[in-house]
Design an enzyme around this catalytic site. Structure first.
Site, short mmCIF file in Angstrom:
data_model
loop_
_atom_site.label_atom_id
_atom_site.label_comp_id
_atom_site.label_asym_id
_atom_site.label_seq_id
_atom_site.Cartn_x
_atom_site.Cartn_y
_atom_site.Cartn_z
N ASP A 28 10.09 -4.26 3.66
CA ASP A 28 9.46 -4.47 4.83
C ASP A 28 9.94 -5.31 5.76
OD1 ASP A 28 7.25 -6.13 6.22
OD2 ASP A 28 5.87 -4.93 4.96
N ARG A 54 -1.08 -0.75 9.26
CA ARG A 54 -1.36 0.17 8.21
C ARG A 54 -2.31 -0.07 7.26
NH1 ARG A 54 3.49 3.45 5.70
NH2 ARG A 54 3.99 1.40 4.40
N ASP A 67 8.29 -8.49 6.88
CA ASP A 67 8.60 -9.60 6.00
C ASP A 67 9.91 -10.30 6.13
OD1 ASP A 67 5.82 -9.78 5.01
OD2 ASP A 67 6.25 -8.54 3.25
N THR A 91 -5.53 4.01 3.28
CA THR A 91 -5.35 5.52 3.87
C THR A 91 -4.17 5.82 4.80
OG1 THR A 91 -6.16 4.80 6.00
CG2 THR A 91 -7.84 5.30 4.39
#
Length: 215
Positions: free
Chosen positions: A206, A110, A209, A114
């Site tokens: 996340d 990602r 992670d 944006t």
């Protein structure tokens, strides 16, 4: 398993074991080893629910006692396609239920500015178009990566596609239904919203992670 309000092909899990395990991985103190293991367990449980409607056919077999009619899965074989990298954490749990499934990989990240998905890798089984395909990613946030991955699969001829995630946001659900109303979606837990950075709230941070121990 219950239907998402107003949409008949999106399902939210309500099984106590799934909810318990999701509560465990949400905790910030849950370490990498336990997080990774529990992600696999949740994926296995959601897979159990997601395969509930697979078709069966009758086959004649012989037990040690006599001949009888048994059931076996009918039709297309299956493929598991994780969205890299976090989706990898769900694969082993699913393979424990479907050990003969083939595994493809789609790499998307990602863009931090944006929030749009960018493709960097795609490797699928040669006969993927003829298989029942389960796309997996722990998080359905904006829906951009998931929708892009499914679009890639459709462009390669895949027609029987399902999507599985552990945590979903309403924004991602809406985007998925808008882009791919023909795809069944299975969500472990539906959360409140996305924050200004595109993370699910309350979420679990996340997923990539936490699965791989990176920051």
């Amino acid at each position: 398993m219950k239907q998402y309000p107003g949409i008949d092909n999106i399902y939210v899990m309500d099984h106590p074991l799934i909810q318990h395990k999701i509560g465990y991985i949400r905790r910030k103190e849950t370490g990498t080893k336990d997080f990774r293991q529990t992600i696999g367990e949740i994926a296995m449980l959601i897979c159990y629910e997601a395969t509930r409607n697979l078709e069966l056919s009758d086959v004649q077999i012989e037990t040690p006692i006599c001949k009888t009619t048994a059931k076996e899965l009918k039709g297309k074989k299956m493929a598991i396609v994780p969205i890299l990298r976090a989706g990898l954490g769900m694969v082993d749990g699913m393979l424990s239920l479907i050990p003969v499934a083939k595994v493809g990989h789609i790499g998307l990240y990602r863009d931090p500015e944006t929030l749009k998905p960018v493709e960097y890798y795609c490797k699928l089984p040669e006969d993927c178009a003829n298989r029942e395909v389960f796309v997996v990613d722990p998080m359905l946030a904006t829906g951009g990566s998931s929708c892009a991955a499914i679009t890639m699969l459709k462009e390669k001829g895949c027609k029987n596609i399902h999507f599985m995630c552990i945590i979903g946001a309403p924004e991602g659900v809406a985007e998925m239904h808008k882009a791919h109303p023909d795809v069944d979606v299975y969500i472990g837990a539906l959360d409140e919203k996305l924050n200004d950075h595109g993370y699910i709230v309350p979420g679990l941070g996340d997923a990539g992670d936490r699965i791989f121990g990176t920051k």
